[in-house]
Scaffold this active site. Structure first.
Site, PDB file in Angstrom:
ATOM      1  N   LYS A 108      -0.429  14.211   2.449  1.00 56.54           N
ATOM      2  CA  LYS A 108       0.131  13.032   2.155  1.00 56.54           C
ATOM      3  C   LYS A 108       1.087  13.084   1.285  1.00 56.54           C
ATOM      4  O   LYS A 108       1.132  14.061   0.427  1.00 56.54           O
ATOM      5  CB  LYS A 108      -0.724  11.684   1.978  1.00 56.54           C
ATOM      6  CG  LYS A 108      -0.134  10.452   2.354  1.00 56.54           C
ATOM      7  CD  LYS A 108      -0.487  10.269   3.669  1.00 56.54           C
ATOM      8  CE  LYS A 108       0.147   8.907   4.350  1.00 56.54           C
ATOM      9  NZ  LYS A 108      -0.377   8.547   5.775  1.00 56.54           N
TER      10      LYS A 108
HETATM   11  P1  NAD Z   1       5.701  -0.172   7.826  1.00 55.81           P
HETATM   12  O1  NAD Z   1       6.506   0.118   6.528  1.00 55.81           O
HETATM   13  O2  NAD Z   1       6.391   0.185   9.068  1.00 55.81           O
HETATM   14  O3  NAD Z   1       5.141  -1.627   7.844  1.00 55.81           O
HETATM   15  C1  NAD Z   1       4.206  -2.121   6.723  1.00 55.81           C
HETATM   16  C2  NAD Z   1       4.001  -3.568   6.866  1.00 55.81           C
HETATM   17  O4  NAD Z   1       3.110  -3.944   6.269  1.00 55.81           O
HETATM   18  C3  NAD Z   1       5.419  -4.395   6.402  1.00 55.81           C
HETATM   19  O5  NAD Z   1       5.464  -5.526   7.251  1.00 55.81           O
HETATM   20  C4  NAD Z   1       5.209  -5.189   5.075  1.00 55.81           C
HETATM   21  O6  NAD Z   1       5.642  -5.910   4.663  1.00 55.81           O
HETATM   22  C5  NAD Z   1       3.590  -5.277   5.366  1.00 55.81           C
HETATM   23  N1  NAD Z   1       2.806  -5.127   4.048  1.00 55.81           N
HETATM   24  C6  NAD Z   1       2.675  -4.105   3.085  1.00 55.81           C
HETATM   25  N2  NAD Z   1       1.876  -4.565   1.980  1.00 55.81           N
HETATM   26  C7  NAD Z   1       1.551  -5.810   2.421  1.00 55.81           C
HETATM   27  C8  NAD Z   1       0.660  -6.773   1.657  1.00 55.81           C
HETATM   28  N3  NAD Z   1       0.186  -6.583   0.548  1.00 55.81           N
HETATM   29  N4  NAD Z   1       0.294  -7.921   2.323  1.00 55.81           N
HETATM   30  C9  NAD Z   1       0.954  -8.026   3.654  1.00 55.81           C
HETATM   31  N5  NAD Z   1       1.654  -7.200   4.268  1.00 55.81           N
HETATM   32  C10 NAD Z   1       2.085  -6.181   3.664  1.00 55.81           C
HETATM   33  O7  NAD Z   1       4.367   0.766   7.825  1.00 55.81           O
HETATM   34  P2  NAD Z   1       3.454   1.323   8.791  1.00 55.81           P
HETATM   35  O8  NAD Z   1       3.991   2.550   9.210  1.00 55.81           O
HETATM   36  O9  NAD Z   1       3.441   0.318   9.865  1.00 55.81           O
HETATM   37  O10 NAD Z   1       1.938   1.439   7.999  1.00 55.81           O
HETATM   38  C11 NAD Z   1       1.108   0.472   7.914  1.00 55.81           C
HETATM   39  C12 NAD Z   1      -0.140   0.935   7.650  1.00 55.81           C
HETATM   40  O11 NAD Z   1      -0.613   1.854   8.962  1.00 55.81           O
HETATM   41  C13 NAD Z   1      -0.220   2.122   6.500  1.00 55.81           C
HETATM   42  O12 NAD Z   1      -1.629   1.705   6.040  1.00 55.81           O
HETATM   43  C14 NAD Z   1      -0.038   3.532   7.097  1.00 55.81           C
HETATM   44  O13 NAD Z   1      -0.786   4.407   6.224  1.00 55.81           O
HETATM   45  C15 NAD Z   1      -0.702   3.219   8.630  1.00 55.81           C
HETATM   46  N6  NAD Z   1      -0.228   4.031   9.322  1.00 55.81           N
HETATM   47  C16 NAD Z   1       1.029   4.289   9.917  1.00 55.81           C
HETATM   48  C17 NAD Z   1       1.151   5.100  11.046  1.00 55.81           C
HETATM   49  C18 NAD Z   1       2.429   5.301  11.450  1.00 55.81           C
HETATM   50  O14 NAD Z   1       2.457   6.241  12.423  1.00 55.81           O
HETATM   51  N7  NAD Z   1       3.338   4.588  11.056  1.00 55.81           N
HETATM   52  C19 NAD Z   1       0.096   5.965  11.361  1.00 55.81           C
HETATM   53  C20 NAD Z   1      -1.404   5.905  10.836  1.00 55.81           C
HETATM   54  C21 NAD Z   1      -1.440   5.024   9.778  1.00 55.81           C
END
Ligand code: NAD
Length: 418
Positions: A108
């Site tokens: 990561k």
């Molecule tokens: P992103 O940046 O696209 O979206 C994150 C969202 O979460 C935003 O809407 C933000 O406002 C919201 N957010 C952040 N902190 C917050 C809080 N404390 N309370 C409420 N909302 C909050 O990110 P993403 O890629 O969707 O990732 C989100 C989660 O999914 C992370 O834990 C990431 O590690 C996990 N994830 C993402 C992927 C991927 O392919 N993008 C894959 C596996 C896991």
């Protein structure tokens, strides 16, 4: 306040690891190898701002384990990034790749920055410089980044270009989650949500709960959260609440998700969307619903709110949203938690497909991607659900047992060098 400051994600990851290692009777030598990240790089680097000044940023790249293949893991831009957070996320990546049985290890990266306060050109310079700083680790055979919180196909395109410029030729396989035009894969953008929705359907099917009219709450409205909401809305579920950092919106009859997506694109937040009640940022976790999809960040479901969760399914699209104390409470309450390393593994699975396609310069159709993803998610879900039943444990412990067992086996087969 999202409670994250008080929770150390790496300690959470180690606690989860020890629980599964105990059940596997893993010897202490093996635990010592698997508990610690293999490599940790910290970089402090200058970035020229649009006004001519220079700011120094701190970033990390951590490789937890590479015994089953090259390191794989996203890059996060967030003001709360810390070395312990990146360590935890790297360890979870190792187990995630092993649960779905794809030949990658875990890594990561992260930069301590709120990119929303920077212009697009500043984010581009920061990305290209950070990519250069960590280029001693990344590469198509060694460590392959992908998008995570606050990064997307745009940043992956810049990293691919930066790395390729240094080599003098295109190296698309150095990152996944790229734009289609430069070697990205069909289906990658929606892969995490597709996988999360697939495991929700499998869990619901086991309890004979139909998806149609199921009430769903989604925390976080980015890549993982908003697309999960869209897919489930399309399947006839009622998305009663969604949230982002600014707050939650709630409508017991179900939100018009395509309209919320359009509203968010325009206003950069879901808060203020008409026809919904506004609630606090954390309230989304405890509204009346059947399924809860945390899709934001770590440490959200804790011992203080786990008793108030009303859902019977918690599908962890986010990494590390549930603390070990909350896990115990949810298990006692007979709430099914499909853990992050399984529930959000659709993302890394299609990243694997992207890497394979880039290496062979031969690209697959959207249908092919979705079919292959469905097979892998179903197999992983079945394996984990069976282990959980056999061991009378929650699905997190079962998923960790499956994953840690596979990584331990690879480590044993390779032996200790020299
Ligand atoms: P992103 O940046 O696209 O979206 C994150 C969202 O979460 C935003 O809407 C933000 O406002 C919201 N957010 C952040 N902190 C917050 C809080 N404390 N309370 C409420 N909302 C909050 O990110 P993403 O890629 O969707 O990732 C989100 C989660 O999914 C992370 O834990 C990431 O590690 C996990 N994830 C993402 C992927 C991927 O392919 N993008 C894959 C596996 C896991």
């Amino acid at each position: 306040m999202d409670g994250r400051a008080a929770i150390n994600p790496y300690q959470m990851a180690v606690t989860q690891f020890e629980e599964a290692a105990d059940r596997l009777n893993l010897p202490e030598d093996m635990r010592a190898i698997l508990r610690m990240p293999k490599r940790e790089l910290a970089v402090n680097f200058p970035v020229r701002m649009d006004n001519g000044s220079v700011k120094v940023y701190t970033g990390y790249r951590v490789q937890h384990n590479i015994n089953r293949g090259p390191a794989k893991g996203g890059i996060r831009y967030d003001a709360n990034v810390s070395l312990d957070e990146v360590r935890a996320l790297a360890m979870w990546m190792t187990w995630k790749c092993a649960v779905v049985d794809i030949p990658f290890g875990g890594a990561k990266g992260g930069v301590i920055v709120d990119p929303k306060k920077l212009s697009a050109t500043e984010v581009e310079r920061l990305t290209r410089r950070y990519a250069t700083e960590i280029s001693i680790l990344i590469g198509p055979n060694s460590d392959i980044p992908a998008p995570d919180v606050n990064t997307s196909a745009r940043e992956m395109g810049w990293i691919m270009d930066t790395y390729s410029m240094h080599h003098g030729y295109s190296v698309p396989a150095v990152v996944t989650g790229k734009p289609l035009a430069i070697g990205g894969s069909e289906g990658r953008n929606e892969a995490t949500a597709t996988g999360a929705v697939a495991v929700l359907k499998m869990a619901a099917n086991e309890r004979k709960v139909p998806i149609r009219d199921m009430r769903v709450a989604v925390q976080g409205f980015g890549n993982a959260g908003s697309i999960s909401a869209e897919l489930l809305h399309g399947d006839g579920a009622r998305i009663v609440a969604v949230s982002d950092r600014q707050g939650s919106i709630y409508n017991k009859d179900g939100l018009d998700i395509p309209a919320v997506v359009r509203f968010k694109a325009q206003h950069k937040t879901v808060v203020g969307f008409g026809g919904a009640e506004k609630l606090g940022p954390q309230d989304v976790l405890t509204v009346a619903c059947d399924a809860l999809i945390p899709a934001a960040t770590e440490g959200q479901i804790t011992e203080t709110n786990a008793r108030k969760v009303q859902a019977q399914f918690v599908i962890e699209a986010a990494n590390g949203p549930t603390t070990p104390e909350a896990d115990r409470i949810l298990f006692e309450r007979d709430i099914v938690v499909v853990p992050d390393i399984l529930a959000n593994a659709g993302g890394v699975t299609v990243s694997y497909f992207e890497w394979v396609q880039d290496l062979q310069s031969f690209f697959w159709s959207d249908d092919e991607i979705h079919q292959k993803l469905a097979v892998i998610m179903a197999r992983a879900y079945d394996n984990v659900a069976r282990l959980a039943r056999e061991n009378t444990c929650d699905m997190r412990t079962a998923a960790n047992m499956l994953a840690i067992g596979r990584v331990a086996e690879a480590t044993t087969m390779r032996g200790v060098y020299p």
